[in-house]
Write a protein that holds these residues in place. Structure first.
Motif, short mmCIF file in Angstrom:
data_model
loop_
_atom_site.label_atom_id
_atom_site.label_comp_id
_atom_site.label_asym_id
_atom_site.label_seq_id
_atom_site.Cartn_x
_atom_site.Cartn_y
_atom_site.Cartn_z
N LYS A 143 -1.77 -1.77 8.18
CA LYS A 143 -2.18 -3.03 8.82
C LYS A 143 -2.13 -4.23 7.85
CE LYS A 143 -5.29 -0.48 11.91
NZ LYS A 143 -4.95 0.82 11.32
N CYS A 144 -1.19 -4.17 6.91
CA CYS A 144 -1.01 -5.31 6.00
C CYS A 144 0.39 -5.86 6.18
CB CYS A 144 -1.23 -4.89 4.55
SG CYS A 144 -0.10 -3.62 3.97
N TYR A 145 0.59 -7.10 5.78
CA TYR A 145 1.89 -7.74 5.95
C TYR A 145 2.93 -7.15 5.01
CZ TYR A 145 -0.18 -11.30 8.94
OH TYR A 145 -0.81 -11.94 9.98
N LEU A 146 4.16 -7.05 5.50
CA LEU A 146 5.27 -6.61 4.67
C LEU A 146 5.72 -7.78 3.80
CD1 LEU A 146 7.27 -4.70 7.44
CD2 LEU A 146 5.90 -3.67 5.62
N GLU A 147 6.15 -7.49 2.59
CA GLU A 147 6.55 -8.52 1.65
C GLU A 147 8.06 -8.46 1.40
OE1 GLU A 147 4.43 -10.71 0.74
OE2 GLU A 147 2.56 -9.72 1.33
N ASP A 148 8.68 -9.63 1.21
CA ASP A 148 10.10 -9.71 0.92
C ASP A 148 10.40 -9.39 -0.55
OD1 ASP A 148 10.96 -10.36 3.46
OD2 ASP A 148 10.83 -12.52 3.12
N THR A 149 11.59 -8.84 -0.77
CA THR A 149 12.09 -8.67 -2.14
C THR A 149 13.27 -9.64 -2.34
OG1 THR A 149 13.74 -6.99 -1.55
CG2 THR A 149 11.50 -6.22 -2.06
N ASP A 150 13.92 -9.54 -3.46
CA ASP A 150 15.09 -10.38 -3.73
C ASP A 150 16.39 -9.68 -3.34
OD1 ASP A 150 13.55 -12.46 -4.75
OD2 ASP A 150 13.54 -11.60 -6.77
N VAL A 151 16.28 -8.53 -2.68
CA VAL A 151 17.48 -7.76 -2.29
C VAL A 151 17.90 -8.20 -0.90
CG1 VAL A 151 18.47 -5.48 -1.94
CG2 VAL A 151 16.69 -5.83 -3.69
N VAL A 201 0.84 -1.20 0.00
CA VAL A 201 0.00 0.00 0.00
C VAL A 201 0.88 1.26 0.00
CG1 VAL A 201 -1.85 1.24 1.19
CG2 VAL A 201 -1.81 -1.26 1.23
N CYS A 202 1.95 1.24 0.81
CA CYS A 202 2.88 2.37 0.83
C CYS A 202 3.50 2.58 -0.55
CB CYS A 202 4.00 2.13 1.85
SG CYS A 202 3.50 2.25 3.58
N ASN A 234 2.27 -4.67 -9.34
CA ASN A 234 1.06 -5.11 -8.65
C ASN A 234 1.39 -6.23 -7.69
OD1 ASN A 234 -0.90 -3.41 -10.08
ND2 ASN A 234 -0.34 -4.63 -11.88
N GLN A 235 1.19 -5.97 -6.42
CA GLN A 235 1.47 -6.96 -5.39
C GLN A 235 0.22 -7.17 -4.55
OE1 GLN A 235 4.41 -8.72 -4.57
NE2 GLN A 235 3.14 -9.78 -3.06
N GLU A 236 -0.13 -8.41 -4.33
CA GLU A 236 -1.31 -8.72 -3.51
C GLU A 236 -1.12 -8.17 -2.11
OE1 GLU A 236 -3.67 -12.59 -1.66
OE2 GLU A 236 -1.91 -12.87 -2.94
N VAL A 237 -2.18 -7.56 -1.58
CA VAL A 237 -2.15 -7.00 -0.22
C VAL A 237 -2.75 -8.01 0.74
CG1 VAL A 237 -2.86 -5.10 1.27
CG2 VAL A 237 -2.36 -4.67 -1.14
N ARG A 238 -1.98 -8.44 1.72
CA ARG A 238 -2.45 -9.40 2.71
C ARG A 238 -2.61 -8.68 4.06
NH1 ARG A 238 1.04 -13.30 4.16
NH2 ARG A 238 2.85 -11.98 3.67
N TYR A 239 -3.84 -8.49 4.45
CA TYR A 239 -4.11 -7.73 5.67
C TYR A 239 -4.01 -8.63 6.91
CZ TYR A 239 -5.56 -3.76 2.89
OH TYR A 239 -5.56 -2.71 2.02
N CYS A 240 -3.56 -8.05 8.00
CA CYS A 240 -3.39 -8.77 9.27
C CYS A 240 -4.67 -8.66 10.10
CB CYS A 240 -2.21 -8.18 10.05
SG CYS A 240 -1.97 -8.91 11.68
N GLY A 241 -5.11 -9.78 10.66
CA GLY A 241 -6.31 -9.77 11.50
C GLY A 241 -6.02 -9.87 12.98
N ASP A 242 -4.75 -9.93 13.35
CA ASP A 242 -4.34 -10.06 14.75
C ASP A 242 -4.25 -8.68 15.38
OD1 ASP A 242 -3.03 -10.41 17.17
OD2 ASP A 242 -1.75 -12.01 16.42
N LYS A 243 -5.23 -8.31 16.21
CA LYS A 243 -5.28 -6.97 16.80
C LYS A 243 -4.08 -6.69 17.69
CE LYS A 243 -10.33 -6.55 16.70
NZ LYS A 243 -11.57 -6.36 17.50
N MET A 244 -3.62 -7.72 18.42
CA MET A 244 -2.46 -7.51 19.29
C MET A 244 -1.20 -7.23 18.47
SD MET A 244 -0.95 -7.14 22.10
CE MET A 244 -2.17 -7.59 23.35
N GLU A 245 -1.02 -7.97 17.38
CA GLU A 245 0.15 -7.74 16.54
C GLU A 245 0.11 -6.34 15.91
OE1 GLU A 245 2.99 -9.84 13.19
OE2 GLU A 245 1.02 -10.72 13.63
N ILE A 246 -1.08 -5.90 15.53
CA ILE A 246 -1.24 -4.57 14.96
C ILE A 246 -0.86 -3.51 16.00
CG2 ILE A 246 -2.92 -2.86 14.13
CD1 ILE A 246 -4.42 -5.22 12.82
#
Length: 485
Positions: free
Chosen positions: A151-159, A121-122, A179-191
């Motif tokens: 509140k979405c998961y960070l994704e790895d690159t090849d760097v 998203v960023c 275009n990268q799929e956005v995977r949102y986190c549902g864990d309120k404590m982790e957020i």
């Protein structure tokens, strides 16, 4: 010869800036850009920190190295909670580009190869706003798996972050897919925890703060069930039980053992996630956790004063013990001023020889003139072209060579310092006025970029100091400064 350099973006890694320079420079080979940027072109680019740069590169950046370290490297992630001396040494090594920071910072030595990460998203918002994306520091905080803002998961690159990777300047724009799929986190404590750690990471660091994490956290439990009535002994078992219950839903948690918590209190463990988890559990604001201050009166002192007060009032020690819910032996020992604190060894030679304790009132009166003179010197630092200095207890102690915390025992000196203490916005107002005077003294045109270059202030800090300008300078200068933005 470098003829241009892109502007640093907010929260951008220095490595990211030079990668963007390389992609625009026309240099086909990494070596060509390395020769323009580094003093030693054979050096491997430090992705998380900085290397030794050529002087013309530092000049063209127009950003003090101190600011680069604090705002454009991962220093806060690995150094923010280190013991004072080690933190200062690591910071100085980075500022001086000495290359010794790797041995001083608390950088994990795990075998896992870390990669640069990103928030989808960023990235999308960066491309809409700047026409490109870049490597954000907050994406790389190892303890944080999600973007605290979206509140979405960070994704790895090849760097790879690893020093064994082939030297290269790789931009985020070329390394992150469109275009990268956005995977949102549902864990309120982790957020919540991710947001807390990110706020800790982004908090402005007072490099002169020498209050240890363990001592500060101990004081934050005063008045709770986790400390004894007198405030000296920790009920670490109860704290551990409640801590584990509080974080029981948190996934990927490796901070679970009682001994790990104990090591934080003894200043032997300083990972940003561990200290942050304890800080959030105890309800401490991130800025207070980073720039720690000890209470003027400790629970131990209050407890003792209450015993003295009740005894002077005529109450017997058994009555006092019952009313306070404390041990009779402890109350009586304190009342008779023979209570030995935890870890304190009785000085036998002093007892036998009748050595007198220091007369703090006399020391206070003798040192007061020197304290006043130091305050005056700090207020307008002639050694730095009159640049204002902020008056703090720590600053006065350091300049006079007084042991840390001794001013607390010198009431006259302490009151004198407190009379001149000022908020950061008021202090920044004095700094801005000084900067404008410096620029005008060179018969130069005053603009925001030049003021920022002298003061290192961010725009939000500059805006917060505006209400105080009228008390620091004349109306014409005030109007000029207000027109800069």
């Amino acid at each position: 010869m470098i003829g241009f350099m892109p502007e640093l973006y907010p929260d951008e890694l220095v490595y990211s800036l030079f990668s963007r320079y390389h992609s625009r420079s026309g240099n086909l080979l990494y070596r060509a850009s390395a020769e323009e940027i580094f003093k030693d072109p054979l050096v491997r680019p430090d992705i998380e920190f900085i290397n030794r740069y050529r002087e013309e590169v530092v000049d063209i950046l127009r950003v003090p190295v101190e600011t680069l370290v604090k705002k454009h490297t991962m220093f806060p992630a690995y150094g923010i909670f280190l013991p004072y001396e080690r933190r200062k040494a690591a910071f100085c090594s980075l500022v001086q580009m000495g290359g010794k920071h790797q041995n001083l910072l608390a950088i994990p030595k795990g075998k896992e190869k870390r990669r640069l990460r990103f928030c989808p998203v960023c990235v999308k918002k960066d491309r809409e706003r700047y026409g490109e994306t870049y490597w954000h520091r907050t994406w790389q905080i190892g303890a944080v798996r999600i973007c605290s803002e979206h509140k979405c998961y960070l994704e790895d690159t090849d760097v790879f972050v690893s020093g064994k990777a082939t030297p290269a300047f790789l931009t985020a724009e070329e390394s992150i897919p469109e275009n990268q799929e956005v995977r949102y986190c549902g864990d309120k404590m982790e957020i919540r925890l991710s947001q807390y750690i990110t706020n800790v990471f982004q908090t402005e660091i007072d490099m002169d703060n020498d209050v240890s994490v363990g001592e500060f956290l101990h004081t934050q439990m005063e008045g709770t069930k986790y400390l004894s009535l007198r405030g000296e002994q920790r009920n670490i078992g109860l704290l551990h039980q409640d801590f584990m219950r509080y974080y029981q839903e948190l996934q990927e948690n490796d901070f679970t053992e009682l001994w790990q918590i104990q090591k934080v209190f003894t200043n032997d463990r300083y990972r940003i996630q561990d200290v942050s988890m304890l800080g959030m559990f105890l309800g401490i604001e991130p800025d207070k956790l980073v720039n720690r201050k000890l209470p003027l009166i400790r629970q131990t002192e209050l407890f003792e004063k209450e015993i003295y007060r009740l005894h002077k009032k005529g109450m017997k020690y058994p009555e006092i013990a019952k009313s306070l819910g404390a041990s009779y032996d402890t109350v009586k020992s304190i009342g008779e001023r023979r209570y030995k604190k935890v870890g304190q060894k009785q000085n036998v030679s002093s007892v036998k020889a009748g050595v007198k304790s220091k007369n703090w009132e006399e020391i206070d009166r003798k040192i007061l003139p020197a304290v006043k003179q130091t305050i005056e010197e700090l207020w307008e630092n002639k050694e730095r072209d009159g640049r204002p200095g902020r008056i703090t207890v720590n600053a006065v102690e350091k300049k006079l060579g007084i042991p840390a915390k001794q001013i607390e025992k010198l009431q006259l000196c302490k009151k004198e310092i407190q009379k001149h203490q000022e908020s950061y916005p008021r202090f920044w107002a004095r700094e801005v006025v000084w900067a404008v005077q410096q620029i005008q003294g060179r018969d130069d045109v005053v603009n925001w970029k030049k003021v920022r270059g002298l003061t290192n202030l961010r725009k939000k800090n500059f805006l917060s100091c505006i209400p105080y300008l009228e008390t620091q300078t004349d109306p014409a200068t005030t109007a000029l400064i207000k027109s800069l933005l």
